[in-house]
Design an enzyme around this catalytic site. Structure first.
Site, PDB file in Angstrom:
ATOM      1  N   PRO A 292      90.805  11.483 117.523  1.00 59.88           N
ATOM      2  CA  PRO A 292      91.856  11.818 118.598  1.00 59.88           C
ATOM      3  C   PRO A 292      91.564  13.291 119.166  1.00 59.88           C
ATOM      4  CG  PRO A 292      92.479  12.613 116.076  1.00 59.88           C
ATOM      5  CD  PRO A 292      90.960  12.081 116.444  1.00 59.88           C
ATOM      6  N   CYS A 362      94.075  24.575 148.888  1.00 61.34           N
ATOM      7  CA  CYS A 362      94.274  24.318 150.197  1.00 61.34           C
ATOM      8  C   CYS A 362      93.884  22.584 150.518  1.00 61.34           C
ATOM      9  CB  CYS A 362      93.234  24.972 151.342  1.00 61.34           C
ATOM     10  SG  CYS A 362      93.559  24.669 152.960  1.00 61.34           S
ATOM     11  N   TYR A 391      93.128  17.999 128.370  1.00 57.69           N
ATOM     12  CA  TYR A 391      92.712  17.615 129.887  1.00 57.69           C
ATOM     13  C   TYR A 391      93.440  18.298 131.189  1.00 57.69           C
ATOM     14  CZ  TYR A 391      90.999  13.755 127.038  1.00 57.69           C
ATOM     15  OH  TYR A 391      90.672  12.922 125.910  1.00 57.69           O
TER      16      TYR A 391
HETATM   17  N1  LLP Z   1      86.540   9.236 121.933  1.00 55.24           N
HETATM   18  C1  LLP Z   1      86.157   9.079 122.807  1.00 55.24           C
HETATM   19  C2  LLP Z   1      84.592   8.129 122.744  1.00 55.24           C
HETATM   20  C3  LLP Z   1      86.314   9.276 124.187  1.00 55.24           C
HETATM   21  O1  LLP Z   1      85.787   8.760 125.375  1.00 55.24           O
HETATM   22  C4  LLP Z   1      87.798   9.773 124.393  1.00 55.24           C
HETATM   23  C5  LLP Z   1      88.540  10.147 125.504  1.00 55.24           C
HETATM   24  C6  LLP Z   1      88.310  10.183 123.138  1.00 55.24           C
HETATM   25  C7  LLP Z   1      87.754   9.946 121.952  1.00 55.24           C
HETATM   26  C8  LLP Z   1      89.698  10.904 122.982  1.00 55.24           C
HETATM   27  O2  LLP Z   1      90.752  10.168 123.519  1.00 55.24           O
HETATM   28  P1  LLP Z   1      92.095  10.774 123.240  1.00 55.24           P
HETATM   29  O3  LLP Z   1      92.588  10.800 122.069  1.00 55.24           O
HETATM   30  O4  LLP Z   1      92.261  12.299 123.902  1.00 55.24           O
HETATM   31  O5  LLP Z   1      92.911   9.791 124.107  1.00 55.24           O
HETATM   32  N2  LLP Z   1      90.900  12.903 131.564  1.00 55.24           N
HETATM   33  C9  LLP Z   1      91.577  11.725 131.023  1.00 55.24           C
HETATM   34  C10 LLP Z   1      91.462  11.170 129.593  1.00 55.24           C
HETATM   35  C11 LLP Z   1      89.971  10.800 129.569  1.00 55.24           C
HETATM   36  C12 LLP Z   1      89.534  10.374 128.160  1.00 55.24           C
HETATM   37  C13 LLP Z   1      88.086  10.372 128.018  1.00 55.24           C
HETATM   38  N3  LLP Z   1      87.690   9.888 126.752  1.00 55.24           N
HETATM   39  C14 LLP Z   1      93.280  12.292 131.344  1.00 55.24           C
HETATM   40  O6  LLP Z   1      93.551  13.505 131.707  1.00 55.24           O
HETATM   41  O7  LLP Z   1      94.182  11.445 130.816  1.00 55.24           O
END
Ligand code: LLP
Length: 432
Positions: A292, A362, A391
């Site tokens: 997570p 800008c 993020y």
């Molecule tokens: N494990 C792997 C292999 C991942 O690629 C990711 C996220 C996670 C875990 C964690 O996922 P989470 O629990 O945070 O959803 N920049 C984007 C999100 C990109 C997620 C990338 N990988 C945003 O701001 O929504």
């Protein structure tokens, strides 16, 4: 009323986070600034840990996905809470190691790790390197045998599961740059290759189906698909895995109407699937890893800004400009992400305006939010954008040479700086 549990309003009518007055924080630390509630982060980590304890006999490890928010303090917190971490670059790995994070509990991801990054991971004894492709598998085997070590690996599999989320953050389907496809037989081939490599110890397989997911069924389906693959691999090669990494992706509440899965619920359902499938296929129960990211830090953070110009364009819209923008939060520009915004010093007042909150970059697309309900604001007011813990800092840039924001950690009303504000000198420090 608020999308995040650590937010409230005090007797002055000011917004609080972790019992600290955000207007006072803005005065003390300046704006723009990210503020986190430490207890919220620790509570989330514990909730995930307990969910494995309660539903899966503790036979697993929570590996916080530090791409969501990476700095020394978050690795210290994870260490203290007894979780692992997922890193995705030499920089994240470096930061984790720099505070003494136990390498065995680091999972190293990435679809194009460089040989230097692999060398760094092997040299420091990272417990699990998640191999993305055959080129990497061969490079890593070479590095491992040259170092005389046996390196723990997992393989990243695309399970072909549709995760009902934004196209840019979906990763489990066949048309993704991440991992080995299951449907094409690529995954099986990679496993066959990996188990012949003497310097690599294949601990299990990994999948991650996407991010900001509210439905539980794609997670259940992914576990089912992965264990089907475990069975196929056992039948064809005799090899049985010890571990299964199910990734992250649990959605959080950004605005009313977002309905996150309670963390306990996820593990309860997924554990049941893992139990049933291992039994059905005659497999041993794997050690489970989950990753997570957003759900640990997202709702624990907010961003404070000071309002500058308020521009009313009759019959069109009202722009409220703030002292930050897409350089500290690119998520509206990138994904059209929604946020709840509150005027911190007028938190008790009714929201009687609909505004577009614009940044200072800008660029016309430098918006934090369009059509956002807001209290009647004027220059000097403090705005709080909620649920920016994930993020935001990690995706921040120096666009327009804007210094990056500090990160303030609040614990029961006490605030401390955990990342200092960048200065102009720091921004120009690599220039020759
Ligand atoms: N494990 C792997 C292999 C991942 O690629 C990711 C996220 C996670 C875990 C964690 O996922 P989470 O629990 O945070 O959803 N920049 C984007 C999100 C990109 C997620 C990338 N990988 C945003 O701001 O929504």
């Amino acid at each position: 009323m608020f999308v995040s549990d650590c937010i409230s309003i005090n007797e002055k009518g000011h917004l609080t986070v972790g019992s600290a007055d955000t207007v006072e924080l803005a005065k003390k630390f300046g704006t723009p600034a990210y503020v986190f509630d430490e207890n919220e982060i620790r509570g989330n980590l514990r909730a995930f840990r307990n969910s494995i304890e309660d539903n899966y006999g503790g036979n697993g490890l929570v590996c916080y996905a530090s791409k969501a928010f990476s700095c020394k303090e978050i690795y210290r917190i994870c260490m203290q809470e007894g979780t692992g971490v997922d890193v995705v670059s030499g920089g994240e790995l470096y930061t984790a190691l720099s505070v003494g994070f136990p390498a065995e509990n680091i999972v190293f991801h990435g679809n194009n790790k460089t040989p230097d990054e692999l060398l760094m991971a092997v040299g420091n004894g990272v417990g699990r390197i998640v191999v993305d492709n055959l080129t990497e598998l061969e490079t890593l085997n070479g590095i491992a045998s040259a170092s005389g070590k046996t390196v723990g690996i997992m393989l990243r599999i695309k399970p072909g599961v549709d995760a009902h989320t934004h196209d840019f953050i979906k990763t489990g389907q066949i048309d993704s740059k991440f991992g080995f496809a299951l449907e094409t037989g690529e995954a099986l081939e990679a496993v066959k290759a990996a188990i012949t490599m003497p310097s690599l110890k294949l601990r299990g397989l990994h999948c991650h189906i996407g991010s900001q997911i509210f439905d539980i069924d794609p997670f259940e389906l992914a576990a089912e698909v992965m264990l089907g693959l475990y069975k196929q691999i056992k039948d064809e090669t005799g090899y049985e895995f010890d571990e299964l990494n199910l990734g992250g992706g649990f959605g959080i509440k950004y605005v009313d109407g977002d309905t996150p899965i309670p963390y306990g619920e996820y593990m309860k359902n997924v554990s049941a699937v893992v139990r049933a499938e291992t039994e059905k296929h005659g497999l041993k129960m794997p050690f489970i890893l989950i990753e997570p990211g957003r759900s640990v830090v997202g709702a624990a953070g907010l961003t404070l800004y000071t309002v500058g110009a308020v521009k009313k364009i009759p019959d069109i819209r009202t722009y409220v400009s703030v002292d930050g923008g897409m350089a500290d939060n690119p998520r509206y520009a990138l994904y059209g992400a929604d946020y709840q915004i509150i005027c911190a010093n007028k938190a008790n007042e009714e929201k009687n305006m609909t505004v577009t909150v614009a940044g200072k970059c800008c660029e016309s697309g430098d918006l934090i939010q369009e059509n956002a309900p807001l209290q009647s604001v004027e220059a000097g007011d403090i705005l709080a954008v909620l649920s920016t813990g994930a993020y935001n800092y990690s995706m921040a840039s120096n666009y327009n040479r804007i210094p990056k924001l500090p990160v303030i950690m609040v614990n029961n009303g006490e605030a401390r700086t955990v990342v200092r504000r960048e200065t102009y000198e720091m921004v120009a420090s690599c220039d020759v």
